[in-house]
Scaffold this motif. Structure first.
Motif, PDB file in Angstrom:
ATOM      1  N   GLU A  78       0.828  -1.212   0.000  1.00  0.00           N
ATOM      2  CA  GLU A  78       0.000   0.000   0.000  1.00  0.00           C
ATOM      3  C   GLU A  78       0.860   1.259   0.000  1.00  0.00           C
ATOM      4  OE1 GLU A  78       0.593  -1.947   2.481  1.00  0.00           O
ATOM      5  OE2 GLU A  78       0.918  -0.764   4.282  1.00  0.00           O
ATOM      6  N   ARG A 108     -12.469   6.690  -6.879  1.00  0.00           N
ATOM      7  CA  ARG A 108     -13.168   6.430  -5.620  1.00  0.00           C
ATOM      8  C   ARG A 108     -14.685   6.438  -5.740  1.00  0.00           C
ATOM      9  NH1 ARG A 108      -9.230   9.567  -1.394  1.00  0.00           N
ATOM     10  NH2 ARG A 108      -7.425   8.242  -1.769  1.00  0.00           N
ATOM     11  N   HIS A 145      -2.586  -5.366   8.010  1.00  0.00           N
ATOM     12  CA  HIS A 145      -3.987  -5.453   7.606  1.00  0.00           C
ATOM     13  C   HIS A 145      -4.252  -6.735   6.827  1.00  0.00           C
ATOM     14  CE1 HIS A 145      -1.936  -3.472   4.212  1.00  0.00           C
ATOM     15  NE2 HIS A 145      -2.819  -4.088   3.445  1.00  0.00           N
ATOM     16  N   GLU A 195     -16.077  -8.597  -3.743  1.00  0.00           N
ATOM     17  CA  GLU A 195     -15.342  -7.521  -3.063  1.00  0.00           C
ATOM     18  C   GLU A 195     -14.481  -8.059  -1.930  1.00  0.00           C
ATOM     19  OE1 GLU A 195     -17.850  -4.241  -1.779  1.00  0.00           O
ATOM     20  OE2 GLU A 195     -19.352  -4.937  -3.208  1.00  0.00           O
ATOM     21  N   HIS A 208     -12.089  -6.238   1.026  1.00  0.00           N
ATOM     22  CA  HIS A 208     -11.708  -4.915   1.537  1.00  0.00           C
ATOM     23  C   HIS A 208     -10.589  -5.014   2.565  1.00  0.00           C
ATOM     24  CE1 HIS A 208     -15.066  -2.601  -0.237  1.00  0.00           C
ATOM     25  NE2 HIS A 208     -15.613  -3.800  -0.278  1.00  0.00           N
ATOM     26  N   PRO A 209      -9.662  -4.050   2.521  1.00  0.00           N
ATOM     27  CA  PRO A 209      -8.563  -4.084   3.492  1.00  0.00           C
ATOM     28  C   PRO A 209      -8.988  -3.511   4.847  1.00  0.00           C
ATOM     29  CG  PRO A 209      -8.266  -2.241   1.976  1.00  0.00           C
ATOM     30  CD  PRO A 209      -9.525  -2.943   1.563  1.00  0.00           C
ATOM     31  N   TYR A 210      -8.670  -4.225   5.905  1.00  0.00           N
ATOM     32  CA  TYR A 210      -8.927  -3.722   7.260  1.00  0.00           C
ATOM     33  C   TYR A 210      -7.757  -4.094   8.162  1.00  0.00           C
ATOM     34  CZ  TYR A 210     -13.645  -2.537   5.891  1.00  0.00           C
ATOM     35  OH  TYR A 210     -14.716  -1.962   5.261  1.00  0.00           O
ATOM     36  N   ILE A 264     -12.104  -3.390  13.088  1.00  0.00           N
ATOM     37  CA  ILE A 264     -13.096  -2.363  13.422  1.00  0.00           C
ATOM     38  C   ILE A 264     -13.389  -1.585  12.146  1.00  0.00           C
ATOM     39  CG2 ILE A 264     -13.624  -0.391  14.883  1.00  0.00           C
ATOM     40  CD1 ILE A 264     -11.758  -1.599  16.951  1.00  0.00           C
ATOM     41  N   ARG A 311     -15.420   1.174   9.858  1.00  0.00           N
ATOM     42  CA  ARG A 311     -16.205   2.404   9.819  1.00  0.00           C
ATOM     43  C   ARG A 311     -17.191   2.309   8.663  1.00  0.00           C
ATOM     44  NH1 ARG A 311     -14.648   8.479   8.880  1.00  0.00           N
ATOM     45  NH2 ARG A 311     -16.604   9.306   9.627  1.00  0.00           N
ATOM     46  N   HIS A 365     -19.160   3.225   5.543  1.00  0.00           N
ATOM     47  CA  HIS A 365     -19.210   4.137   4.396  1.00  0.00           C
ATOM     48  C   HIS A 365     -20.467   3.798   3.609  1.00  0.00           C
ATOM     49  CE1 HIS A 365     -15.298   6.041   4.932  1.00  0.00           C
ATOM     50  NE2 HIS A 365     -14.872   4.874   5.356  1.00  0.00           N
ATOM     51  N   SER A 399     -19.094  -1.788   3.808  1.00  0.00           N
ATOM     52  CA  SER A 399     -19.075  -1.490   5.250  1.00  0.00           C
ATOM     53  C   SER A 399     -20.467  -1.105   5.744  1.00  0.00           C
ATOM     54  CB  SER A 399     -18.069  -0.372   5.538  1.00  0.00           C
ATOM     55  OG  SER A 399     -18.341   0.746   4.734  1.00  0.00           O
ATOM     56  N   SER A 440      -5.990   4.551   2.342  1.00  0.00           N
ATOM     57  CA  SER A 440      -6.655   4.787   1.058  1.00  0.00           C
ATOM     58  C   SER A 440      -5.673   4.542  -0.073  1.00  0.00           C
ATOM     59  CB  SER A 440      -7.167   6.218   0.970  1.00  0.00           C
ATOM     60  OG  SER A 440      -6.073   7.088   0.993  1.00  0.00           O
TER      61      SER A 440
HETATM   62  C1  LIG Z   1      -4.254  -0.665   4.325  1.00  0.00           C
HETATM   63  C2  LIG Z   1      -5.666  -0.239   4.684  1.00  0.00           C
HETATM   64  C3  LIG Z   1      -6.163  -0.516   5.955  1.00  0.00           C
HETATM   65  C4  LIG Z   1      -7.462  -0.119   6.296  1.00  0.00           C
HETATM   66  N1  LIG Z   1      -7.935  -0.378   7.561  1.00  0.00           N
HETATM   67  C5  LIG Z   1      -9.178   0.030   7.910  1.00  0.00           C
HETATM   68  C6  LIG Z   1      -9.702  -0.221   9.225  1.00  0.00           C
HETATM   69  O1  LIG Z   1      -9.059  -0.818  10.078  1.00  0.00           O
HETATM   70  N2  LIG Z   1     -10.956   0.216   9.500  1.00  0.00           N
HETATM   71  C7  LIG Z   1     -11.723   0.896   8.576  1.00  0.00           C
HETATM   72  O2  LIG Z   1     -12.849   1.261   8.884  1.00  0.00           O
HETATM   73  N3  LIG Z   1     -11.241   1.143   7.342  1.00  0.00           N
HETATM   74  C8  LIG Z   1     -10.009   0.723   6.982  1.00  0.00           C
HETATM   75  N4  LIG Z   1      -9.545   0.968   5.715  1.00  0.00           N
HETATM   76  C9  LIG Z   1     -10.433   1.629   4.750  1.00  0.00           C
HETATM   77  C10 LIG Z   1     -11.432   0.586   4.221  1.00  0.00           C
HETATM   78  O3  LIG Z   1     -10.767  -0.395   3.462  1.00  0.00           O
HETATM   79  C11 LIG Z   1     -12.489   1.247   3.342  1.00  0.00           C
HETATM   80  O4  LIG Z   1     -13.117   2.237   4.100  1.00  0.00           O
HETATM   81  C12 LIG Z   1     -13.518   0.235   2.927  1.00  0.00           C
HETATM   82  O5  LIG Z   1     -12.967  -0.620   1.966  1.00  0.00           O
HETATM   83  C13 LIG Z   1     -14.732   0.949   2.393  1.00  0.00           C
HETATM   84  O6  LIG Z   1     -15.627  -0.003   1.858  1.00  0.00           O
HETATM   85  P1  LIG Z   1     -17.048   0.453   1.275  1.00  0.00           P
HETATM   86  O7  LIG Z   1     -17.424  -0.501   0.168  1.00  0.00           O
HETATM   87  O8  LIG Z   1     -18.048   0.580   2.355  1.00  0.00           O
HETATM   88  O9  LIG Z   1     -16.657   1.884   0.723  1.00  0.00           O
HETATM   89  P2  LIG Z   1     -17.302   2.923  -0.307  1.00  0.00           P
HETATM   90  O10 LIG Z   1     -18.432   3.647   0.345  1.00  0.00           O
HETATM   91  O11 LIG Z   1     -17.580   2.227  -1.593  1.00  0.00           O
HETATM   92  O12 LIG Z   1     -16.065   3.881  -0.467  1.00  0.00           O
HETATM   93  C14 LIG Z   1     -15.568   4.641   0.628  1.00  0.00           C
HETATM   94  C15 LIG Z   1     -14.073   4.864   0.460  1.00  0.00           C
HETATM   95  O13 LIG Z   1     -13.370   3.621   0.643  1.00  0.00           O
HETATM   96  C16 LIG Z   1     -12.519   3.368  -0.470  1.00  0.00           C
HETATM   97  N5  LIG Z   1     -12.565   1.929  -0.751  1.00  0.00           N
HETATM   98  C17 LIG Z   1     -13.635   1.204  -1.126  1.00  0.00           C
HETATM   99  N6  LIG Z   1     -13.285  -0.077  -1.322  1.00  0.00           N
HETATM  100  C18 LIG Z   1     -11.958  -0.147  -1.071  1.00  0.00           C
HETATM  101  C19 LIG Z   1     -10.999  -1.189  -1.129  1.00  0.00           C
HETATM  102  N7  LIG Z   1     -11.333  -2.433  -1.476  1.00  0.00           N
HETATM  103  N8  LIG Z   1      -9.712  -0.899  -0.850  1.00  0.00           N
HETATM  104  C20 LIG Z   1      -9.347   0.338  -0.480  1.00  0.00           C
HETATM  105  N9  LIG Z   1     -10.198   1.369  -0.404  1.00  0.00           N
HETATM  106  C21 LIG Z   1     -11.490   1.132  -0.701  1.00  0.00           C
HETATM  107  C22 LIG Z   1     -13.105   4.167  -1.628  1.00  0.00           C
HETATM  108  O14 LIG Z   1     -12.092   4.547  -2.533  1.00  0.00           O
HETATM  109  C23 LIG Z   1     -13.692   5.376  -0.937  1.00  0.00           C
HETATM  110  O15 LIG Z   1     -12.715   6.366  -0.761  1.00  0.00           O
HETATM  111  C24 LIG Z   1      -8.269   0.564   5.342  1.00  0.00           C
HETATM  112  C25 LIG Z   1      -7.758   0.822   4.069  1.00  0.00           C
HETATM  113  C26 LIG Z   1      -6.482   0.438   3.738  1.00  0.00           C
HETATM  114  C27 LIG Z   1      -5.964   0.737   2.359  1.00  0.00           C
END
Ligand SMILES: Cc1cc2nc3c(=O)[nH]c(=O)nc-3n(C[C@H](O)[C@H](O)[C@H](O)COP(=O)(O)OP(=O)(O)OC[C@H]3O[C@@H](n4cnc5c(N)ncnc54)[C@H](O)[C@@H]3O)c2cc1C
Length: 619
Positions: free
Chosen positions: A161, A228, A329, A341, A343-345, A365, A367, A369, A373, A618
């Motif tokens: 990342e 995004r 993560h 899908e 997603h990274p967490y 944990i 958040r 969006h 999530s 991000s």
């Molecule tokens: C290395 C890393 C660690 C993370 N750790 C956490 C954590 O511990 N807790 C947490 O709440 N969030 C974390 N996040 C952010 C989390 O991955 C995104 O908020 C989540 O993927 C959003 O999913 P969504 O479909 O609900 O989002 P959307 O509502 O579709 O989008 C919200 C935002 O999330 C971004 N996003 C959507 N999907 C992904 C994806 N697969 N990879 C990266 N970004 C994405 C979008 O670009 C946008 O900016 C982390 C991200 C990264 C890169």
């Protein structure tokens, strides 16, 4: 494509990869030196009588290294932030990355033009061929930098990342060189009135134009506002488009240039194969049953999702088969809530300690969006007792060490605390706290509910640390309004958890408040026998009496003050770790750089180094 100037072109292609090898080797050497320094610090920390400040350089060589490091940090950290709503994506990278790009572009510009711009009859063709090679040479680099199981990251000690920004910029640079390549050939054909014939007789031209069009598409829709919009859809089309581009490149280039194409394919295939291998390894079990938590599955993992606030879901994944370091993560894939899908967490708990948990669970944990999530949050709200089946891939990332600095400043905005809290908990759980003497923890969120869970855990970790002589301060900044979530003003004060709980969640009994938190650190994170519960209750009662102090703020925190205070009294090196959005990250970068410059760190004033680690969550 061998074409005109093929000797030089080949030489430049080789030079590009030799330079890459030298850069990677140099970064490995830096990593090695820092690793030796870290081991020395830890050794000295075990014998405080002989060296009370193990993080201070104590030889001429280590002083020189510290001074060089401080200068590099000061130069590379500053970042101009665009504070305009909807335009903050135009924020340029920090100065260090800009300098890296300038050097990269200088090398590429040299390759593009060296002895190529000669105004003779071959002018167009010579530049055309040269830029064909410069373009193709960069193709494998794009794939190398996009790998999740990243070889370069593994060698230099960083995560995929953190290399992703370079992947994008190399691709943009490659688009420019590809355009120069195509433009020069096209102009030559136009001048010779040759375009139609060329298109008819040379089908490879069409393939080249197709590859260029896909590259243009990838570059344009790769810009943040488009990327995004629907990130997961973007990823799927990006992978498909990139494979289509590879096929067209294969058809476009002559056989003797295909080794670069095959190198790109090798990186792509290696990465995908490694990811699949990891996925299978971590999600298949030959033995089932037997786990005390009943969480063991032959395929995938049992997943419990609990909505703990309006915007937060705590996800517990049972029976994971891997070790991780705090701050790493994983990619979470729950087919029922998002078939395509992952997603990274961040794993929001420190490394498991043998014998403390019966089911080897990890916690994430999330958040809320708008996509996955949100779906998991609403599923958890409607089905609080249900479980899901999901898959994990990872762990990825190379978080910083917590034990080799005298002072730690941990800044987590919203779920950014998932990155900083495990570092704190790792320190609290470790047998030996290394060089650490003081930790400042800052949680920033719009509402207290968003971070209540983190604060409670931080207090428990802080309690354990303060009992071992580490000074710990926890700061909580609520930025939404001047009022607490239940309408009580949160004046800047010093308080313990009972005040916070009363003023934020309406919970009157602090013990109940702690107990009601999901998955507290009992002997097992998922189940509790009566004996366990009794033990836990006793521990909590004991803990409440000695919980560390929390300072609350109702406005945006003053990051500069937060960092300055501990740095000014530190005898050794300070590490600042920040995880949050672009604004808090840019502010922290600028603060650290300014402070380091102002105090003339390691330049004869006695001021000690400040290391900064940034996570942005991000792409
Ligand atoms: C290395 C890393 C660690 C993370 N750790 C956490 C954590 O511990 N807790 C947490 O709440 N969030 C974390 N996040 C952010 C989390 O991955 C995104 O908020 C989540 O993927 C959003 O999913 P969504 O479909 O609900 O989002 P959307 O509502 O579709 O989008 C919200 C935002 O999330 C971004 N996003 C959507 N999907 C992904 C994806 N697969 N990879 C990266 N970004 C994405 C979008 O670009 C946008 O900016 C982390 C991200 C990264 C890169």
């Amino acid at each position: 494509m061998t074409g005109m100037g093929s000797d030089i072109n080949h030489r430049f292609a080789r030079a590009y990869w030799y330079i890459t090898a030298v850069v990677v080797a140099s970064l490995m050497a830096v990593r090695g030196i820092n690793h030796i320094g870290a081991l020395k610090r830890l050794k000295a920390a075990r014998d405080p009588a002989s060296n009370p400040h193990p993080t201070r350089p104590n030889t001429l060589l280590s002083q020189l290294w510290a001074t060089t490091t401080a200068i590099v940090r000061e130069i590379s950290l500053p970042q101009f932030f665009v504070p305009v709503r909807h335009l903050s994506w135009l924020t340029p990278p920090p100065l260090g990355r800009v300098l890296v790009l300038l050097v990269y572009w200088s090398v590429i510009a040299y390759f593009m033009s060296w002895h190529a711009v000669v105004h003779d009859v071959n002018f167009w063709e010579r530049i055309g061929y040269r830029n064909a090679w410069v373009t193709l040479t960069q193709l494998p680099m794009i794939f190398l930098l996009s790998m999740k199981v990243n070889i370069v990251g593994f060698l230099i000690g960083t995560g995929h990342e953190r290399l992703n920004w370079l992947h994008r910029w190399v691709a943009r640079t490659m688009f420019v060189t590809a355009t120069v390549h195509g433009f020069h050939f096209w102009t030559e054909w136009v001048l010779a009135d040759f375009v139609e014939l060329e298109m008819e007789t040379m089908p490879m031209v069409k393939y080249g134009l197709g590859a260029w069009a896909i590259l243009l598409w990838n570059v344009v829709i790769g810009f943040v506002p488009i990327r995004r919009l629907a990130y997961e859809v973007w990823v799927l089309q990006h992978v498909a488009a990139s494979i289509a581009m590879l096929v067209l490149v294969y058809l476009h280039v002559p056989t003797n240039a295909r080794f670069l194409f095959w190198l790109a394919v090798a990186f792509l295939v290696f990465d995908r194969a490694a990811r699949w291998a990891l996925l299978l390894w971590q999600n298949l079990r030959f033995k089932t049953g037997g786990s005390a938590c009943q969480g063991r599955r032959r395929v995938g993992h049992q997943i419990l999702a609990r909505a703990v606030a309006d915007t937060t879901t705590v996800v517990t994944i049972k029976d994971v088969h891997f070790a991780w370091t705090p701050g790493q993560h994983v990619y979470l894939w729950i087919p029922r809530l998002g078939p395509l899908e992952a997603h990274p967490y961040t794993i929001a708990c420190a490394r498991r300690i043998e014998g403390t948990c019966c089911c080897n669970s990890v916690q994430l944990i999330l958040r809320k969006h708008k996509g996955f999530s949100k779906r998991i949050h609403s599923y958890a709200s409607k089905n609080p007792e249900a479980s899901l089946t999901g898959f994990l891939s990872g762990p990825y990332g190379a978080p910083p060490r917590w034990d080799i600095y005298e002072t730690m400043v941990l800044i987590g905005a919203s779920t950014g605390a998932s990155f900083t809290l495990p570092l704190l908990e790792a320190a609290a759980q470790a047998d030996f706290v290394g060089c650490v003497k003081r930790i400042e923890v800052l949680f920033v969120a719009r509402t207290y509910r968003e971070i209540e869970y983190y604060v409670q855990r931080a207090q428990k970790a802080g309690d354990a640390l303060s009992q071992r002589g580490v000074t710990i301060n926890i700061h909580v900044a609520i930025t939404n309004s001047a009022l607490g979530s239940d309408g009580l003003p949160l004046s800047r004060n010093e308080t313990n958890i009972s005040h916070i709980t009363a003023s934020s969640s309406g919970e009157s009994n602090p013990k109940t408040a702690i107990k009601s938190s999901p998955h507290q650190d009992s002997s097992c994170c998922c189940t509790g026998t009566n004996a366990d519960e009794k033990d836990t209750q006793e521990q909590q009662e004991k803990a409440i009496s000695s919980l560390p102090v929390v300072r609350e703020y109702t406005t945006r925190p003053d990051i500069e003050q937060l960092i300055r205070q501990p740095v000014e009294v530190a005898y050794g090196e300070t590490a600042v770790v920040v995880c949050g959005g672009p604004e808090i990250v840019a502010t922290t970068r600028n603060c650290v750089s300014r402070l380091s410059d102002e105090r003339a760190v390691h330049k004869g004033t006695g001021a000690q180094g400040i290391y900064l680690h940034v996570e942005e969550y991000s792409f």
